[in-house]
Write a protein that holds these residues in place. Sequence first.
Motif, mmCIF file in Angstrom:
data_model
loop_
_atom_site.group_PDB
_atom_site.id
_atom_site.type_symbol
_atom_site.label_atom_id
_atom_site.label_comp_id
_atom_site.label_asym_id
_atom_site.label_seq_id
_atom_site.Cartn_x
_atom_site.Cartn_y
_atom_site.Cartn_z
ATOM 1 N N SER A 383 0.821 -1.071 -0.074
ATOM 2 C CA SER A 383 -0.039 0.040 -0.003
ATOM 3 C C SER A 383 1.092 1.277 0.151
ATOM 4 C CB SER A 383 -0.785 -0.190 1.333
ATOM 5 O OG SER A 383 -1.638 0.987 1.399
ATOM 6 N N PRO A 384 1.382 1.497 -1.272
ATOM 7 C CA PRO A 384 2.507 2.509 -1.153
ATOM 8 C C PRO A 384 2.374 3.950 -0.528
ATOM 9 C CG PRO A 384 2.166 1.397 -3.438
ATOM 10 C CD PRO A 384 0.923 1.214 -2.411
ATOM 11 N N SER A 385 1.340 4.565 -0.518
ATOM 12 C CA SER A 385 1.393 5.676 0.158
ATOM 13 C C SER A 385 1.168 5.500 1.745
ATOM 14 C CB SER A 385 -0.085 6.486 -0.341
ATOM 15 O OG SER A 385 -1.078 5.786 -0.247
ATOM 16 N N GLY A 408 10.171 -3.027 -5.496
ATOM 17 C CA GLY A 408 9.505 -1.947 -5.837
ATOM 18 C C GLY A 408 8.287 -2.366 -6.888
ATOM 19 N N GLY A 409 8.090 -3.555 -7.516
ATOM 20 C CA GLY A 409 7.254 -3.958 -8.498
ATOM 21 C C GLY A 409 5.901 -4.430 -7.986
ATOM 22 N N LEU A 410 4.916 -3.688 -8.207
ATOM 23 C CA LEU A 410 3.420 -4.187 -7.936
ATOM 24 C C LEU A 410 3.287 -5.385 -8.353
ATOM 25 C CD1 LEU A 410 1.799 -0.760 -8.278
ATOM 26 C CD2 LEU A 410 2.891 -1.685 -6.277
ATOM 27 N N GLY A 436 -5.304 -0.057 -6.153
ATOM 28 C CA GLY A 436 -4.469 -0.278 -7.440
ATOM 29 C C GLY A 436 -3.382 -1.355 -7.523
ATOM 30 N N SER A 437 -2.770 -1.697 -6.306
ATOM 31 C CA SER A 437 -1.631 -2.674 -6.329
ATOM 32 C C SER A 437 -2.441 -4.008 -6.227
ATOM 33 C CB SER A 437 -1.143 -2.660 -4.881
ATOM 34 O OG SER A 437 -0.251 -1.484 -4.777
ATOM 35 N N TYR A 440 -2.567 -6.250 -9.948
ATOM 36 C CA TYR A 440 -1.342 -6.820 -10.414
ATOM 37 C C TYR A 440 -1.053 -8.229 -10.361
ATOM 38 C CZ TYR A 440 -0.073 -1.890 -11.365
ATOM 39 O OH TYR A 440 -0.130 -0.500 -11.754
ATOM 40 N N TYR A 465 -3.819 6.496 -7.273
ATOM 41 C CA TYR A 465 -2.487 6.165 -7.054
ATOM 42 C C TYR A 465 -2.045 7.396 -6.286
ATOM 43 C CZ TYR A 465 -2.623 2.909 -11.129
ATOM 44 O OH TYR A 465 -2.721 1.776 -11.930
ATOM 45 N N ALA A 466 -2.167 7.121 -4.974
ATOM 46 C CA ALA A 466 -1.757 8.317 -4.080
ATOM 47 C C ALA A 466 -0.271 8.622 -4.178
ATOM 48 C CB ALA A 466 -2.157 8.272 -2.784
ATOM 49 N N ILE A 467 0.504 7.727 -4.256
ATOM 50 C CA ILE A 467 2.034 7.811 -4.129
ATOM 51 C C ILE A 467 2.542 8.388 -5.166
ATOM 52 C CG2 ILE A 467 2.518 5.430 -5.049
ATOM 53 C CD1 ILE A 467 4.683 6.747 -2.014
ATOM 54 N N LEU A 468 1.712 8.204 -6.329
ATOM 55 C CA LEU A 468 2.350 8.933 -7.837
ATOM 56 C C LEU A 468 2.076 10.502 -7.624
ATOM 57 C CD1 LEU A 468 1.799 6.091 -10.631
ATOM 58 C CD2 LEU A 468 3.915 6.496 -8.868
ATOM 59 N N LEU A 485 -8.208 6.465 -9.817
ATOM 60 C CA LEU A 485 -8.685 5.200 -10.140
ATOM 61 C C LEU A 485 -10.286 5.054 -9.556
ATOM 62 C CD1 LEU A 485 -6.159 2.872 -8.453
ATOM 63 C CD2 LEU A 485 -6.404 3.302 -11.125
HETATM 64 C C1 LIG Z 1 4.505 -3.493 -11.982
HETATM 65 C C2 LIG Z 1 4.421 -1.737 -11.611
HETATM 66 N N1 LIG Z 1 3.627 -0.943 -12.361
HETATM 67 C C3 LIG Z 1 3.634 0.156 -12.009
HETATM 68 C C4 LIG Z 1 4.275 0.727 -10.822
HETATM 69 C C5 LIG Z 1 4.178 2.150 -10.573
HETATM 70 N N2 LIG Z 1 3.353 2.547 -9.301
HETATM 71 C C6 LIG Z 1 4.020 2.683 -8.076
HETATM 72 S S1 LIG Z 1 3.007 2.941 -6.932
HETATM 73 C C7 LIG Z 1 1.586 2.865 -7.982
HETATM 74 C C8 LIG Z 1 0.325 3.044 -7.319
HETATM 75 C C9 LIG Z 1 -0.212 1.964 -6.716
HETATM 76 O O1 LIG Z 1 -1.662 2.414 -6.259
HETATM 77 P P1 LIG Z 1 -2.264 1.993 -4.946
HETATM 78 O O2 LIG Z 1 -1.969 0.577 -4.867
HETATM 79 O O3 LIG Z 1 -3.844 2.261 -5.052
HETATM 80 O O4 LIG Z 1 -1.592 2.801 -3.821
HETATM 81 P P2 LIG Z 1 -1.553 4.359 -3.380
HETATM 82 O O5 LIG Z 1 -0.601 4.854 -4.230
HETATM 83 O O6 LIG Z 1 -2.891 4.815 -3.540
HETATM 84 O O7 LIG Z 1 -1.166 4.091 -1.725
HETATM 85 C C10 LIG Z 1 2.267 2.646 -9.182
HETATM 86 C C11 LIG Z 1 1.352 2.446 -10.373
HETATM 87 C C12 LIG Z 1 5.131 -0.384 -9.966
HETATM 88 N N3 LIG Z 1 5.761 0.113 -8.988
HETATM 89 N N4 LIG Z 1 5.085 -1.646 -10.407
#
Ligand SMILES: Cc1ncc(C[n+]2csc(CCOP(=O)(O)OP(=O)(O)O)c2C)c(N)n1
Length: 537
Positions: A383-385, A408-410, A436-437, A440, A465-468, A485
């Motif tokens: 949950s990147p953010s 770092g790959g989702l 978002g995650s 994948y 995609y909060a972290i982006l 999203l």
């Molecule tokens: C395979 C892959 N594709 C794209 C990314 C780029 N990326 C990093 S974080 C992120 C958003 C993830 O969204 P979410 O899980 O909803 O988390 P939030 O940022 O909202 O916490 C993306 C698309 C990545 N890290 N890995």
Amino acid sequence: MATVREAVYDLLRRRGMTTVFGNPGSTELPFLAQFPGDFRYVLGLQEAAVVGMADGFAQASGQATLVNLHTAPGVGHAMGAIFNAQANKSPLVITAGQQSRSLMTLQANLTNRDAARMPHPLVKWSYEPPRAEDVPHALARAVHMAELPPRGPVFLSIPMDDWEQEADAEAVAHQTGRSVGGRAAADPASVRELAAALAAAASPVFVAGPDIDAGGGWEKAVALAERARLPVWATPATGGGRIGFPENHPAFQGILPPAVGPLSETLAGHDLILVVGSSVFPYYPNIPGPLLPDGARLVAVTNDPDEAARAPMGDAIVADVALTLEALLEELEQAARDHPERDRPERRADPEPPPESDPMSPSAALAVLADVFPDDGIVVLESPSSTPALRNRVRASRPGSYYFAAGGGLGFGLAAAVGVQLAQAERRVVCVIGEGSVQYSVQGLWTAAAYGVPVTFLVLRNDEYAILKWFAELESVTGAPGLDLPALDCAALAEAYGVRSRRAGEPADLREALAAAIDSDAPELVEVSVAPGMALA
Ligand SMILES: Cc1ncc(C[n+]2csc(CCOP(=O)(O)OP(=O)(O)O)c2C)c(N)n1
């Protein structure tokens, strides 16, 4: 006379590798024929999910784990997950079927044209045996390679007509029983020198990395911090696929920021920085600054020669992490006699009560999770953010309690949670994941349902995609598309895959839903709507 297939299953059995993760095709069926009753095949519906599950299983069981993919397209789908497994140092033995030997040169359909080259930069060893009777030997070699330090994925391409061929019984007898150990002790002189430096330093600090957990060094790391009265930081979360030190321990200070400048600023004032079981450092993003604070010396202990060689500063000892910690503790016992005791490091504050808002903040959701989280629970995080908030609120305190994609790959989180839970049936796994995650390796939900793997998936739904968005600000990027999203309904997705789901709006509902899901013997997904933006604490 045994066939190649019988010889391979015998080897796997002797090494305890009886759980196989895969997604089959026609080229793999000859391997799966007469699948032995004492083996378990775990089906994943897409290869990113297959490798992610195997990665979690391999890390949580500590064992080399067999993966079976479908020739070139199967490996292709798996590449991102193999990249993660490499960063996680996960001992995966990845096999893929190949066209029959007699049809490879004319390139019949499904021939993997250059099988060994395909995953090459992502694995420690990649190979297609020249003869059918070499398959058992190649597999034994693959297992040893995956398990020797630093651990990591290996790849083997196996033509589909090899399995029925006769194995070379005498060669197999030698290959199957071999034991190959690679835990090397450090040069005693370097350990003595390091112990003396630690005893003499005015303000030493300890940076704990993921390989302390993976290498069984947890208790020794705690003993070292206590004996030498060291404040302890976790290596940056970007590369900390596991945690190497209890995050509720009085000596624990927090997680180092991942960029060059802020990291050295955080360690300012220390004259000796001891880094154990981590690269130096998993930096990201690019915020320049001095590599080390003024007057500081850095010494890293790692079992990975590449990690030691590529570090941009400091000295390194390449050796087994747990053995080196043990040797260091023994040396320190001698040194402590003539060294005045240091003050104990200051204990960091407990987490603040989360801010109130509607919808609740991710921190508020994680505070609820911390309240209901079992003592021996395991978090798999994607949950990147909210990575910093999760670490701050849950404060994992036992070995093997935290898994994260160091690459770092989702796509790691959801699948790995299923694998970790399969390997650790006595403990409860909570996968904390962004909506978002989830996408994948969403197929992992089906495996959890089909095999009754009781993971709790906590989806933090912020519709973006909060972290982006946070990175966009940091990089002064405006107007980037594709960061929202709307209408992504993970609760409905879970139901479609056969996983019971609940939605929670208020903290009280969330508490009830999470407690019930964690208590359940089946997988469950809890989706909670949270406020947008980063959650730092
Ligand atoms: C395979 C892959 N594709 C794209 C990314 C780029 N990326 C990093 S974080 C992120 C958003 C993830 O969204 P979410 O899980 O909803 O988390 P939030 O940022 O909202 O916490 C993306 C698309 C990545 N890290 N890995």
